[in-house]
Structures are given as C-alpha cells and as structure tokens.
Scaffold this motif. Structure first.
Motif, PDB file in Angstrom:
ATOM      1  N   GLN A  71       5.133 -15.211   5.302  1.00  7.82           N
ATOM      2  CA  GLN A  71       4.856 -15.019   6.497  1.00  7.82           C
ATOM      3  C   GLN A  71       6.110 -14.500   7.551  1.00  7.82           C
ATOM      4  O   GLN A  71       6.126 -13.483   8.001  1.00  7.82           O
ATOM      5  CB  GLN A  71       4.461 -16.325   7.206  1.00  7.82           C
ATOM      6  N   ARG A  97       6.667 -10.533   6.262  1.00  4.65           N
ATOM      7  CA  ARG A  97       5.763  -9.803   7.147  1.00  4.65           C
ATOM      8  C   ARG A  97       6.015  -9.768   8.528  1.00  4.65           C
ATOM      9  O   ARG A  97       6.240  -8.586   9.006  1.00  4.65           O
ATOM     10  CB  ARG A  97       4.371 -10.760   6.966  1.00  4.65           C
ATOM     11  N   ALA A  98       6.704 -10.808   8.955  1.00  2.00           N
ATOM     12  CA  ALA A  98       7.082 -10.814  10.369  1.00  2.00           C
ATOM     13  C   ALA A  98       8.318  -9.881  10.641  1.00  2.00           C
ATOM     14  O   ALA A  98       8.619  -9.024  11.297  1.00  2.00           O
ATOM     15  CB  ALA A  98       7.491 -12.230  10.930  1.00  2.00           C
ATOM     16  N   GLU A  99       9.225  -9.703   9.464  1.00  2.00           N
ATOM     17  CA  GLU A  99      10.382  -9.018   9.533  1.00  2.00           C
ATOM     18  C   GLU A  99      10.185  -7.634   9.292  1.00  2.00           C
ATOM     19  O   GLU A  99      10.554  -6.703   9.944  1.00  2.00           O
ATOM     20  CB  GLU A  99      11.452  -9.399   8.346  1.00  2.00           C
ATOM     21  N   GLU A 100       9.046  -7.263   8.355  1.00  2.35           N
ATOM     22  CA  GLU A 100       8.670  -5.800   8.176  1.00  2.35           C
ATOM     23  C   GLU A 100       7.997  -5.176   9.518  1.00  2.35           C
ATOM     24  O   GLU A 100       8.281  -4.243   9.547  1.00  2.35           O
ATOM     25  CB  GLU A 100       7.626  -5.907   7.008  1.00  2.35           C
ATOM     26  N   ASN A 101       7.085  -6.114  10.118  1.00  2.00           N
ATOM     27  CA  ASN A 101       6.519  -5.863  11.334  1.00  2.00           C
ATOM     28  C   ASN A 101       7.468  -5.320  12.346  1.00  2.00           C
ATOM     29  O   ASN A 101       7.362  -4.316  13.292  1.00  2.00           O
ATOM     30  CB  ASN A 101       5.541  -6.956  11.753  1.00  2.00           C
ATOM     31  N   ALA A 102       8.499  -6.505  12.461  1.00  2.00           N
ATOM     32  CA  ALA A 102       9.562  -5.809  13.473  1.00  2.00           C
ATOM     33  C   ALA A 102      10.065  -4.737  13.220  1.00  2.00           C
ATOM     34  O   ALA A 102      10.596  -4.059  14.334  1.00  2.00           O
ATOM     35  CB  ALA A 102      10.629  -7.193  13.758  1.00  2.00           C
ATOM     36  N   LEU A 113       9.076  -2.093  11.402  1.00  2.00           N
ATOM     37  CA  LEU A 113       8.087  -0.910  11.805  1.00  2.00           C
ATOM     38  C   LEU A 113       8.200  -0.698  13.028  1.00  2.00           C
ATOM     39  O   LEU A 113       7.970   0.400  13.446  1.00  2.00           O
ATOM     40  CB  LEU A 113       6.863  -1.303  11.170  1.00  2.00           C
ATOM     41  N   ARG A 114       8.004  -1.828  13.934  1.00  2.00           N
ATOM     42  CA  ARG A 114       8.019  -1.472  15.549  1.00  2.00           C
ATOM     43  C   ARG A 114       9.367  -0.788  15.904  1.00  2.00           C
ATOM     44  O   ARG A 114       9.202  -0.092  17.077  1.00  2.00           O
ATOM     45  CB  ARG A 114       7.874  -2.837  16.305  1.00  2.00           C
TER      46      ARG A 114
END
Length: 153
Positions: free
Chosen positions: A113, A116-121, A123-124
């Motif tokens: 989890q 995924r949060a790190e990758e989302n940040a 990507l943003r």
C-alpha cells in the motif's frame, strides 16, 4: 508552497532538514499504524520491493539500518515466521533473508500500500520532476558527505 527564491542558505537548510525529518516521521507513523516497528517495516519494504534475498550486511548498507537494530528485528521476524534465513553461497557467515509466505502476505497488506501511495505521489508530481528531485537530492548528499569529511572533531 513557499517561495524558496528569497530564502538564505541558512533558511534553505532549515527547510531541507525539516522536510527530511517530516518525511521520516511520516514513514514512522505509517509503520506504527500497521503495528510495525520502523526496522521491521523497512525489512519488509526492502525484501518486497526487491524480491531478491539479501544478506543483513547488504540490507544494512543499502538501507542505512544499524546492524544491531537490524539483527534484532530480523531475529524477531524469523521467530514470527515472517522471514527465513538460508546460507549465502560462497559466504561462511552470511545468510540470505527472504520473505516467507506469511511475510509476503504481511508485506502485501502493508508495504505494498505504501509503495502504491509513493508511486501515485510521484506520478502526480510528474516523472521528470521526480527524476530531477532524486538527482538533486543525490548530488546534495554527495556534496554534504564530502563537506562532513572535512569537519574537525
């Protein structure tokens, strides 16, 4: 976001160090929310994200974890059935750490989890900016390391 163009070197350093400490606190709080110590979290993270067995020496050096703290965490994780130790090829004393099925299950419920949060940040933020941030941080660390070797003790 604060305009950093007007900040003095001293103020920039303060902001950099505060950000560093806040980042560490964020990971600490997140690990605690999952009921994990910081070291157990990073062992799970390292083994889950790399997916290759590692020796404790490799993990200690690669993740800047104190050897004794890492050893204590690994001992507890072995007792809990989260990691297993197997002899490392060509190494008398070194043992490879790898996740057991229970360890992988725990990592999937926790560090997966976080990743995924790190990758989302990231990507943003945008991959190019994230790459620049990483490169600048690495350059700063290299220069800081060189400066710290010059300190008089």
């Amino acid at each position: 976001m604060e305009n950093t163009n007007d900040l003095s070197p001293k103020a920039l350093l303060e902001q950099e160090n505060r950000r560093y400490n806040e980042t560490n606190l964020l990971y600490h709080v997140t690990a605690a929310q999952f009921g994990l110590s910081d070291t157990v979290f990073w062992v799970l993270y390292s083994l889950y994200s790399d997916d290759k067995p590692q020796t404790q020496a490799q993990m200690s050096a690669g993740w800047c974890l104190p050897k004794q703290t890492l050893n204590s965490a690994v001992r507890g994780m072995v007792e809990q059935g989260l990691v297993k130790l197997t002899p490392a090829p060509g190494c008398k004393h070194g043992k490879l750490l790898s996740l057991t099925e229970a360890g992988r299950t725990l990592a999937e419920k926790t560090v997966a989890q976080v990743i995924r949060a790190e990758e989302n940040a990231m990507l943003r933020m945008g991959l190019e900016r994230a790459r620049q941030n990483l490169a600048l941080g690495a350059e700063y660390l290299q220069l800081l390391r060189a400066e710290f070797t010059q300190l008089e003790t």
